[in-house]
Every structure is written in structure tokens, then in C-alpha cells.
Design a protein around this motif. Sequence first.
Motif, PDB file in Angstrom:
ATOM      1  N   GLY A  25       0.818  -1.204   0.000  1.00 46.95           N
ATOM      2  CA  GLY A  25       0.000   0.000   0.000  1.00 46.95           C
ATOM      3  C   GLY A  25       0.841   1.239   0.000  1.00 46.95           C
ATOM      4  O   GLY A  25       2.023   1.206  -0.331  1.00 46.95           O
ATOM      5  N   PRO A  26       0.249   2.371   0.394  1.00 48.58           N
ATOM      6  CA  PRO A  26       0.928   3.650   0.329  1.00 48.58           C
ATOM      7  C   PRO A  26       1.971   3.816   1.419  1.00 48.58           C
ATOM      8  O   PRO A  26       1.921   3.142   2.450  1.00 48.58           O
ATOM      9  CB  PRO A  26      -0.212   4.653   0.520  1.00 48.58           C
ATOM     10  CG  PRO A  26      -1.178   3.919   1.380  1.00 48.58           C
ATOM     11  CD  PRO A  26      -1.108   2.480   0.921  1.00 48.58           C
ATOM     12  N   THR A  27       2.882   4.699   1.173  1.00 47.97           N
ATOM     13  CA  THR A  27       3.838   5.076   2.203  1.00 47.97           C
ATOM     14  C   THR A  27       3.437   6.422   2.763  1.00 47.97           C
ATOM     15  O   THR A  27       2.759   7.201   2.101  1.00 47.97           O
ATOM     16  CB  THR A  27       5.261   5.184   1.616  1.00 47.97           C
ATOM     17  OG1 THR A  27       5.244   6.132   0.541  1.00 47.97           O
ATOM     18  CG2 THR A  27       5.725   3.850   1.072  1.00 47.97           C
ATOM     19  N   GLU A  28       3.843   6.699   3.994  1.00 47.27           N
ATOM     20  CA  GLU A  28       3.515   7.984   4.595  1.00 47.27           C
ATOM     21  C   GLU A  28       4.484   9.053   4.106  1.00 47.27           C
ATOM     22  O   GLU A  28       5.640   8.781   3.797  1.00 47.27           O
ATOM     23  CB  GLU A  28       3.603   7.887   6.122  1.00 47.27           C
ATOM     24  CG  GLU A  28       2.581   6.946   6.736  1.00 47.27           C
ATOM     25  CD  GLU A  28       2.703   6.915   8.239  1.00 47.27           C
ATOM     26  OE1 GLU A  28       3.591   7.614   8.765  1.00 47.27           O
ATOM     27  OE2 GLU A  28       1.921   6.211   8.883  1.00 47.27           O
ATOM     28  N   PRO A  39       3.885   7.486  -2.767  1.00 47.29           N
ATOM     29  CA  PRO A  39       3.766   6.487  -3.836  1.00 47.29           C
ATOM     30  C   PRO A  39       3.394   5.114  -3.286  1.00 47.29           C
ATOM     31  O   PRO A  39       3.751   4.753  -2.165  1.00 47.29           O
ATOM     32  CB  PRO A  39       5.171   6.479  -4.453  1.00 47.29           C
ATOM     33  CG  PRO A  39       5.743   7.819  -4.118  1.00 47.29           C
ATOM     34  CD  PRO A  39       5.198   8.154  -2.761  1.00 47.29           C
ATOM     35  N   TRP A  40       2.679   4.349  -4.101  1.00 46.34           N
ATOM     36  CA  TRP A  40       2.266   3.000  -3.705  1.00 46.34           C
ATOM     37  C   TRP A  40       3.489   2.103  -3.663  1.00 46.34           C
ATOM     38  O   TRP A  40       4.272   2.069  -4.596  1.00 46.34           O
ATOM     39  CB  TRP A  40       1.245   2.471  -4.709  1.00 46.34           C
ATOM     40  CG  TRP A  40       0.624   1.172  -4.320  1.00 46.34           C
ATOM     41  CD1 TRP A  40       1.165  -0.071  -4.473  1.00 46.34           C
ATOM     42  CD2 TRP A  40      -0.654   0.985  -3.732  1.00 46.34           C
ATOM     43  NE1 TRP A  40       0.316  -1.025  -4.007  1.00 46.34           N
ATOM     44  CE2 TRP A  40      -0.822  -0.410  -3.554  1.00 46.34           C
ATOM     45  CE3 TRP A  40      -1.672   1.847  -3.348  1.00 46.34           C
ATOM     46  CZ2 TRP A  40      -1.978  -0.953  -2.998  1.00 46.34           C
ATOM     47  CZ3 TRP A  40      -2.829   1.306  -2.802  1.00 46.34           C
ATOM     48  CH2 TRP A  40      -2.974  -0.075  -2.620  1.00 46.34           C
ATOM     49  N   GLU A  53      -0.532   7.472 -12.484  1.00 47.80           N
ATOM     50  CA  GLU A  53       0.300   8.607 -12.089  1.00 47.80           C
ATOM     51  C   GLU A  53       0.252   8.827 -10.582  1.00 47.80           C
ATOM     52  O   GLU A  53       1.273   9.131  -9.946  1.00 47.80           O
ATOM     53  CB  GLU A  53      -0.148   9.872 -12.823  1.00 47.80           C
ATOM     54  CG  GLU A  53       0.736  11.074 -12.551  1.00 47.80           C
ATOM     55  CD  GLU A  53       0.410  12.260 -13.425  1.00 47.80           C
ATOM     56  OE1 GLU A  53       0.868  13.372 -13.089  1.00 47.80           O
ATOM     57  OE2 GLU A  53      -0.298  12.085 -14.439  1.00 47.80           O
ATOM     58  N   LEU A  54      -0.932   8.666  -9.993  1.00 48.58           N
ATOM     59  CA  LEU A  54      -1.051   8.819  -8.546  1.00 48.58           C
ATOM     60  C   LEU A  54      -0.364   7.676  -7.821  1.00 48.58           C
ATOM     61  O   LEU A  54       0.259   7.868  -6.775  1.00 48.58           O
ATOM     62  CB  LEU A  54      -2.525   8.886  -8.147  1.00 48.58           C
ATOM     63  CG  LEU A  54      -3.310  10.102  -8.645  1.00 48.58           C
ATOM     64  CD1 LEU A  54      -4.790   9.954  -8.295  1.00 48.58           C
ATOM     65  CD2 LEU A  54      -2.756  11.384  -8.043  1.00 48.58           C
ATOM     66  N   ARG A  60      -2.064  13.513  -2.992  1.00 46.94           N
ATOM     67  CA  ARG A  60      -2.222  14.545  -1.971  1.00 46.94           C
ATOM     68  C   ARG A  60      -3.535  15.308  -2.129  1.00 46.94           C
ATOM     69  O   ARG A  60      -3.673  16.408  -1.613  1.00 46.94           O
ATOM     70  CB  ARG A  60      -1.027  15.499  -2.008  1.00 46.94           C
ATOM     71  CG  ARG A  60       0.242  14.872  -1.474  1.00 46.94           C
ATOM     72  CD  ARG A  60       1.353  15.875  -1.365  1.00 46.94           C
ATOM     73  NE  ARG A  60       1.995  16.134  -2.649  1.00 46.94           N
ATOM     74  CZ  ARG A  60       2.939  17.051  -2.841  1.00 46.94           C
ATOM     75  NH1 ARG A  60       3.337  17.802  -1.833  1.00 46.94           N
ATOM     76  NH2 ARG A  60       3.485  17.223  -4.025  1.00 46.94           N
ATOM     77  N   ARG A  61      -4.478  14.749  -2.835  1.00 45.46           N
ATOM     78  CA  ARG A  61      -5.763  15.412  -3.012  1.00 45.46           C
ATOM     79  C   ARG A  61      -6.587  15.385  -1.726  1.00 45.46           C
ATOM     80  O   ARG A  61      -6.382  14.531  -0.860  1.00 45.46           O
ATOM     81  CB  ARG A  61      -6.554  14.745  -4.139  1.00 45.46           C
ATOM     82  CG  ARG A  61      -5.871  14.762  -5.491  1.00 45.46           C
ATOM     83  CD  ARG A  61      -6.630  13.905  -6.481  1.00 45.46           C
ATOM     84  NE  ARG A  61      -6.699  12.515  -6.018  1.00 45.46           N
ATOM     85  CZ  ARG A  61      -7.418  11.565  -6.633  1.00 45.46           C
ATOM     86  NH1 ARG A  61      -8.123  11.863  -7.710  1.00 45.46           N
ATOM     87  NH2 ARG A  61      -7.434  10.339  -6.153  1.00 45.46           N
TER      88      ARG A  61
END
Length: 235
Positions: A25-28, A39-40, A53-54, A60-61
Motif C-alpha cells: 500500500g501507500p507510504t507515509e 507512492p504505492w 500517475e497517482l 495529496r488530493r
Amino acid sequence: MTHGPHEHGGTGPDAASGPGPDAAGPTEWTRPDEVGVGPWEGEWPTDERYDPELLEHGDRRNVVDPYRYWRREAIVSDVDRRRHPFHVAIENFQHDHNIGTVVRTANAFAAAAVHIVGRRRWNRRGAMVTDRYQHLHHHPDVDGLVTFARSEDLTIVAVDNTHGARRIETATLPRRCVLLFGQEGPGLSAEARDAADLSVSIAQFGSTRSINAGVAAGIVMHTWITQHADLGQAW
């Protein structure tokens, strides 16, 4: 509600369609002033709702965690499944700066659409980019809004502190309706008041005769939510 710098996400509203609890998953973000997720990490999800792209650069939306990394079109489509049958309309004959706030609040409560009556252009700063996820319509005048409301069998509810208006605290709002707000200062136009099927006001106890149009819109939308929404569907 905005989120702080240590958000986690990556799963959609339907947990079965997204990664499991042990998936990558994502990183902080390491900077304390960064909002969102990085980034994932690991293998990317194959669900077409995710934006490459995200996934690559981070998200950061200002979106709730279940929509992290989703394409904008996918978010709008998912919200469309859960939108409420109330609309919001605001007059814009003097380029009212409250419209952005109204749009942002309508998005938070999943309004069916926001209608701008009068000038097409409006100050989008207060919307905080939420206008990308909220359906917007323009009507050059009140008659255009009325035509739309009648075609969709929507009750027009005028919100203004005028004689004869019912207190919103004791009124029952129609489930299918257009909540119609006036401009900061003059309030609703005479044409808007005449077009309304129901008029409501907000009880006040201080020295001023009115409150900010953006604040009033939030109060009335939340009243609709408390009367009609399924709170089990809230994030």
C-alpha cells in the motif's frame, strides 16, 4: 473533513474489490506539512479505477481515504451511486464569493447537483477543488431554474429570513427538493421568493438579521441530512 499528513488508503468503498489488509500500500509522507499519501509500495493494483500517475507519485488530493489513488472520473461515478435527491441553488447576480463554500459543502453531503443562477462565472477558490467531483449546472435566471425543477418534480425551498417563512428547526424538508439561497447582503431576489413552494428561515438569537450565505447553506443541507439520509452510508 480534511485529513492529516499520516493518512492511509488504497482500498475502495467495497473492501472486497480492493487490496486486503496484508497487501502492499501507500507510504507515509515524511514531511509533517504534507497532506495525503506517498507512492504505492509493492505491486500495483490492477483495478482500472486506480490512476497510474497517482500510484507512482502519491496522492495529496483532498479526498477521503477509500478514494486514494482513484481516477477523478471513478470517484465521481462512485459518488453518483450514493448521491442524495436534493439539489442546491444559489443566485449569482453580484459575483457572490460564498458560492465556492456552498459547492464544497454540497459535495461533502453528496448533493445531486449545484445550480448557479445568474452569472456563469464564480469564485472557485472556496470550493477547494471539490467542484471537480460535484455536478454543476448554470441557469441564466430564476425561470431557468424553475423549469428544471418542475421537469424533475423537485420542490423549490427558499431559504431566507422573511415574513411567513417556517423555522427550519421545526419544518420537514421535502426529500426531493432544490434548496435555494440568495446572495450575501440582499438575500433572495423577489423572483426567487415568488417561485418557491416553501420558505424556511434559520432561528437566530443575536443582533444581526442574517448570517453568512455559505454558513446558512451548510445548516440547511445538514438539516436535510438529519431528516432523510442513511447515516450508515457516511464515511
